[in-house]
Design an enzyme around this catalytic site. Structure first.
Site, PDB file in Angstrom:
ATOM      1  N   CYS A  49      -2.308  -2.512   7.522  1.00 32.81           N
ATOM      2  CA  CYS A  49      -1.845  -2.375   8.779  1.00 32.81           C
ATOM      3  C   CYS A  49      -2.221  -0.850   9.081  1.00 32.81           C
ATOM      4  CB  CYS A  49      -0.410  -2.769   8.970  1.00 32.81           C
ATOM      5  SG  CYS A  49       0.689  -1.308   8.313  1.00 32.81           S
TER       6      CYS A  49
ATOM      7  N   GLU B 249       0.853  -1.215   0.111  1.00 35.18           N
ATOM      8  CA  GLU B 249      -0.037   0.026   0.077  1.00 35.18           C
ATOM      9  C   GLU B 249       0.718   1.120   0.001  1.00 35.18           C
ATOM     10  OE1 GLU B 249      -1.999  -3.151   2.611  1.00 35.18           O
ATOM     11  OE2 GLU B 249      -0.118  -2.601   2.132  1.00 35.18           O
TER      12      GLU B 249
ATOM     13  N   CYS C 297      -0.156   1.677   7.240  1.00 33.68           N
ATOM     14  CA  CYS C 297      -0.887   2.005   5.890  1.00 33.68           C
ATOM     15  C   CYS C 297      -2.266   2.588   5.985  1.00 33.68           C
ATOM     16  CB  CYS C 297      -0.914   0.635   5.100  1.00 33.68           C
ATOM     17  SG  CYS C 297       0.665  -0.058   4.602  1.00 33.68           S
TER      18      CYS C 297
END
Length: 140
Positions: free
Chosen positions: A96, A70, A99
């Site tokens: 996560c 990402e 991100c």
């Protein structure tokens, strides 16, 4: 979503192969996969510190030398001056928390992901920010 899985094949991570694409108005704007910064040694070549220390998935991500898919997709768009505001990100794995913060600030409005992640804080943050989140596992 299938294209995100194709992009993931370029990953140089030992632990997981992750791919992401950013799409707007049916056009792919940027792609990213997880791996070491440009020009640096890959984990496939020098090993993984998190693997050596037996760090569980979703923990101690600061030890990882790689960038997430990402992050690399967002960075690629920035590097080439491509606006991704209002776009959709398709990613093979749930983002996560780090991100998720980048996705929010980049102005991405929708995230479609294909695999759950151990740490749910990223998903919770995306939803709190009003970003549409869709779970869409790729059929094998």
């Amino acid at each position: 979503m299938e294209l995100a899985h194709v992009v993931a094949k370029r990953s140089t991570c030992i632990r997981q192969k992750v791919g992401a694409i950013i799409v707007k108005e049916k056009r792919i704007l940027a792609t990213g996969y997880n791996g070491a910064p440009a020009g640096m040694d890959h984990c496939l070549d020098i090993g993984c510190l998190r693997e050596q220390l037996r760090v569980p998935s979703g923990e101690r991500i600061e030890l990882c030398r790689g960038l997430h898919a990402e992050q690399n997709a967002i960075i690629q768009a920035a590097k080439f001056g491509i606006s991704i505001e209002g776009a959709t990100m398709y990613t093979t794995h749930c983002p996560c928390i780090t991100c998720a913060k980048m996705i929010i600030n980049a102005g991405i409005k929708r995230v479609v992901y294909g695999k759950e992640y151990a740490d749910k804080r990223g998903l919770e943050l995306l939803k709190e920010a009003g970003i549409e989140v869709v779970y869409f596992p790729l059929k094998k």
